[in-house]
Structure formats: structure tokens, C-alpha cells
Design an enzyme around this catalytic site. Structure first.
Site, short mmCIF file in Angstrom:
data_model
loop_
_atom_site.label_atom_id
_atom_site.label_comp_id
_atom_site.label_asym_id
_atom_site.label_seq_id
_atom_site.Cartn_x
_atom_site.Cartn_y
_atom_site.Cartn_z
N LYS A 1 34.11 40.80 43.15
CA LYS A 1 35.08 40.86 42.05
C LYS A 1 34.31 41.03 40.75
O LYS A 1 33.22 40.45 40.59
CB LYS A 1 35.87 39.54 42.05
CG LYS A 1 37.02 39.47 41.07
CD LYS A 1 37.77 38.15 41.26
CE LYS A 1 38.99 38.03 40.36
NZ LYS A 1 39.73 36.76 40.59
N SER B 1 44.74 37.50 41.42
CA SER B 1 44.01 38.45 40.63
C SER B 1 42.85 39.14 41.35
O SER B 1 42.35 40.14 40.86
CB SER B 1 43.46 37.75 39.38
OG SER B 1 42.47 36.80 39.75
N SER C 1 44.44 33.17 43.39
CA SER C 1 43.94 34.55 43.31
C SER C 1 43.11 35.04 44.47
O SER C 1 42.80 36.23 44.54
CB SER C 1 43.13 34.72 42.03
OG SER C 1 44.01 34.88 40.96
N1 GLN Z 1 48.27 34.19 39.07
C1 GLN Z 1 47.67 33.02 38.52
C2 GLN Z 1 47.39 33.27 37.04
O1 GLN Z 1 47.76 34.27 36.60
C3 GLN Z 1 46.41 32.70 39.26
C4 GLN Z 1 45.27 33.53 38.86
C5 GLN Z 1 43.99 33.12 39.51
O2 GLN Z 1 43.98 32.39 40.49
N2 GLN Z 1 42.91 33.57 38.91
O3 GLN Z 1 46.85 32.47 36.35
#
Ligand code: GLN
Length: 493
Positions: free
Chosen positions: A86, A161, A185
């Protein structure tokens, strides 16, 4: 002997352990496997957009090194295995953007700990994967480098994400990947893309060299084709790191040893707050079937309650945004990345740089977090959220007095269509309703393929473990995988 192209065609489909066996038997070299992967990226990634940066030269050099090690009889489980990261992981000499314009030209001078450990283990880094900007999102659509598409249906989101990390597994453009999970995410995109994704316990893996979103919630973890690979990846990156004061100094167990296939007598909790009326019928069906499969393996199910679940999303969006507003203060055009031109003063330069550099969702989060921390609102929002977080944590600890792990859905629906939720942030935030409580509690959870929707999209199930209970959830996930064939399905791309 099949023609060369056929050998290349199938190398990208292999798991880590399958490729490892072939490397060990010298049936294939790491250079060949890496070339096959790079060719696959070239052929498929224009459709998927899982990669922000591909690093063929560095990858082939690392593969040559790996082949030398293998020739000398020095082969570890990840030696010569092509892996994607990532783009939140700081990588020495390789552009690291966090999918933001503000870091569009940032080339870090060092490797983060997880990356360094993968490299020491002999892994071949093939590139940096797309994600939501600063890991804020559930769909991969907030990237400054364009949305990633779901290899199972290019009109759908892959989840987020860690969108590229999951899509690359489904598209077979990486053998394994690393993501991060602040509120779901890793698990949510793994579920939407039909792969295995593990969020380890807070402190299990070092966050040094991971661009910070919400430091008390962020954790590094693998996305893989099967549970064995997941255990191998965790093994490589887990453990104490003096460079991260929140990494925990506990011995790292042998995770593959935990994969015994035996779950007889294991007690799995079913929290009533997660089996709600609005659950998508395909998701519900997959869960019901999974419960039957586990029953057949001798698992005992116990109804439990996690009473503060309803408050998790609100609590998360206060804690996470508050921490983000503080963490993202460092991007002002002086030290990192983008700097706005033509500013009249220093303050004007900060302002312009941040206005140009951050996308809409990141700005929204910074404003929410700044508000929650501001004087007069701090007690009502941030402090209150911290207290509720403790209650959520206690819910889990209490549940673990009677169960070994908890079985829940990962996401309320299968992958939705690109654009479906971009205009309604609240709907987007609700995608993480079943994953967020785990982060607030600081514990571990894994997503495993457990079904397909009527329209051909993967559905995952979530196993939540005790703090540092990765062995138990991996064992349970592995036993399920042995009993089913969901993980063997391949996206037709
Ligand atoms: N969707 C969640 C957010 O937007 C989790 C994102 C994540 O785990 N980085 O914060």
C-alpha cells in the site's frame, strides 16, 4: 514441457507457499516469477488501477538477489516472492504518495520497519498500491490517482482504504500485499475482493514508517490468497520494534503451526447487535452457511451481546478525525511533498499548499477533527468518545470470558457500484459498522472468503480474536478454508 507462455500464465496465480515450493525445487526462479507478475500488471492493471507506482528495475534486482540466496541454499518462506505495498508504507528511494497530491513527489530516505522486515526475508517489492487518500475511505474512490476497480466487476468498488492491496490479489497482480487497517481498511476490501485480510492486534506490528492517519487505531496487516499465506506474512512483519513505542514486546508465536485444521470444541460468539434486520440477504445467507459449516467441524456457537456497538461509528469518527487533524498538520509545504507557488506570505503558503494538496474527504476529516478537539467542544465530543471507546473495549473483554472468538459479517453489503456513495459520506461511513469496533477495542480480526452474492461478488466473514489471539482466529479461518472452496474462485479478468 509446456510452452514458456503457459508457465508464465500460471505463475501469477500461485500462493506464496506454492511459489515457495517451486522456487525451492528450482522449477522456477524468482526472476521468472517476478517477470510473470510484471507482465500481468502491464496487461491487467490499466483496467484495475491497483498500482500507483510499479518498480520493475528494483523488483528484478531484488529477484536476482533472491535467486542467488536460493542457489546458496538460503531460502526463507518469502524469499523471491513478489509483493505489493500500500502506498502508505514509506519506501527508501521509491515515491510514497499515500494517494495524495500533497505527497505526489515525496521520495522517502528510509524504509519503514514492516517493509525492511519483508526485504530482509527476501521478498521482492513490485510496486506501491493505490488506496484512499491518507487511508480515509471505504471504497478506494478518494485516491488522487483515480479509483481502483474491483476485478470481479469493474463497475464496482474494491473496498477501501487498502483498495489496491485487495484488488491486486484478486487480479493476480501481486502474490501477496501489505495494507493498513484503522477502521476496517484491510478486512473490508479483502471481503469485497475475495481474499484473506488480517488486522493484527494493536502493537503486534510496528507502525514505524507507516504514514499516520489515526495513530491509536492504525495497524499493519497482510492481504493474501489463503490463510497459510496470511500466517506467513504476519510472521515476517510481527514483533517488537524499538522505533515504535506502541509496538509490544511479546514473543511472536509460530503462526503456521497454529493451522492445525482442528476446531473441535472451539467456542464462537454470535453478537446479536451484528445480526441486524437490514443485513443484505446474500451476506446473511453466506453467514448462515458458514455457521453450519463450522457446526459440522465441531464448533460450538454461543449468543453474546456487545451492547455498545451502536455507538462505535460515531465514536470512531471522533477519535479518528481528531488524531488525523493532528497527524496531518505536518503537511504544510515546508518539509514534505507539494508546495504551492506564488504565495504572498508563509501563512498564505501553508494555506494554499493545503488547499491544493488535500482532497475533499481529507479536508472534511481535518475539519471534523479540529472541531472535536476545539475548546468548548473537547469535553462534549473527544473526551466523551474516549470514554465510550473504553466501554466498547470492555464489551469485547467481557465476551471473551465465554468465547474463544467472535463470528460476524465484515460489511453489511457486497461491493457497491463506483459513485454510489460518494455524495453521501454518512452512507460511506456506515460501510465499516462491523469492522470499526475491533479497532476501537485494539484487538485482532481476519476476513475470509465465505460466499458469493447473486451477482457474482465475493462475501467475507469476520473472525474477531482476543488481544494477541491471532493464532486462534487464523486456526479457525484455516479450518473454514479447508472445508470450503471459496478462496479458490478467481475473478475473470
Ligand atoms: N473507512 C474507514 C475510514 O474512512 C476506515 C479506514 C481505514 O481503516 N484506514 O476512516
Amino acid at each position: 514441457m509446456p510452452p514458456q507462455t503457459e508457465i508464465l500464465m500460471e505463475l501469477h496465480d500461485l500462493t506464496i507457499h506454492e511459489l515457495h515450493d517451486r522456487l525451492k525445487r528450482k522449477e522456477v526462479s524468482s526472476v521468472e516469477a517476478t517477470r510473470a507478475l510484471l507482465a500481468r500488471i502491464e496487461a491487467v492493471d490499466p483496467k484495475v488501477n491497483a498500482y500507483i507506482t510499479v518498480t520493475p528495475e528494483e523488483a528484478l534486482a531484488a529477484a536476482q538477489d533472491a535467486d542467488r540466496r536460493i542457489a546458496a541454499g538460503d531460502i526463507a518462506p518469502l524469499t523471491g516472492i513478489p509483493i505489493g505495498l500500500k502506498d502508505i508504507f514509506v519506501t527508501k528511494g521509491i515515491r510514497t504518495t499515500c494517494a495524495s497530491r500533497i505527497l505526489g513527489n515525496f521520495v522517502p530516505p528510509y524504509d519503514g520497519t514492516a517493509v525492511a522486515r519483508l526485504k530482509e526475508a527476501g521478498a521482492v517489492i513490485v510496486g506501491k498500491l493505490n488506496q484512499d487518500e491518507f487511508a480515509m475511505g471505504s471504497s478506494g474512490e478518494s485516491s488522487a490517482f483515480g479509483p481502483t476497480r474491483n476485478p470481479w466487476n469493474l463497475e464496482c468498488i474494491p473496498g477501501g482504504s487498502s483498495s489496491g492491496s485487495a484488488a491486486a490479489i484478486a487480479a493476480r497482480t501481486a502474490t501477496a500485499t501489505l495494507g493498513t487497517d484503522t477502521g476496517g481498511s484491510i478486512r473490508q476490501p479483502a471481503s469485497h475482493c475475495g481474499c484473506v485480510g488480517l488486522r493484527p492486534t494493536y502493537g503486534r506490528v510496528s507502525r514505524y514508517g507507516v504514514i499516520a492517519y489515526a495513530s491509536s487505531l492504525d495497524q499493519v496487516g497482510p492481504l493474501t490468497r489463503d490463510v497459510t499465506d496470511c500466517a506467513l506474512m504476519l510472521q515476517a512483519v510481527a514483533g517488537h520494534d524499538p522505533l515504535d513505542s506502541t509496538s509490544v514486546d511479546l514473543p511472536v508465536p509460530d503462526y503456521t503451526k497454529a493451522l492445525t485444521g482442528d476446531v473441535k470444541g472451539l467456542r464462537l460468539g454470535l453478537p446479536k447487535e451484528y445480526y441486524i434486520a437490514g443485513l443484505d440477504p446474500d451476506v446473511k445467507m453466506a453467514l448462515d452457511e458458514a455457521i453450519e459449516t463450522y457446526r459440522g467441524l465441531g464448533v460450538e456457537f454461543i449468543d453474546i451481546s456487545l451492547p455498545h456497538t451502536d455507538y462505535a461509528v460515531a465514536t470512531y469518527y471522533l477519535v479518528a478525525t481528531a488524531e488525523a487533524s493532528s497527524n496531518l498538520a505536518r503537511y504544510e509545504g515546508v518539509r514534505f511533498g507539494h508546495r504551492a507557488e506564488g504565495a504572498a506570505s508563509l501563512i498564505d503558503m501553508f494555506r494554499k499548499t493545503r488547499a491544493e494538496g488535500f482532497g475533499a474527504e481529507v479536508k472534511r476529516r481535518i475539519m471534523l477533527g479540529t472541531y472535536a478537539l476545539s475548546s468548548g467542544y473537547y469535553d462534549a465530543y473527544y473526551l466523551k468518545a474516549q470514554k465510550v471507546r473504553t466501554l466498547i473495549m470492555q464489551d469485547f473483554l467481557k465476551a471473551f470470558e465465554t468465547v474463544d472468538a467472535i463470528l460476524t459479517p465484515v460489511a453489511p453489503t457486497p461491493a457497491f457500484r463506483i459513485g454510489e456513495k460518494t455524495r453521501d459520506p454518512l452512507q460511506m461511513y456506515l460501510s465499516d459498522i462491523f469492522t470499526i469496533p475491533v479497532n476501537l477495542a485494539g484487538t485482532c480480526a481476519v476476513s475470509v472468503p465465505a460466499g458469493m452474492s447473486g451477482n457474482g461478488l465475493p462475501i467475507g466473514l469476520q473472525l474477531i480474536g482476543r488481544p494477541f489471539g491471532e493464532e486462534t482466529i487464523l486456526r479457525a479461518a484455516h479450518a473454514f478454508e479447508q472445508a470450503t472452496a471459496w478462496h479458490q474462485r478467481k475473478a475473470q479478468i
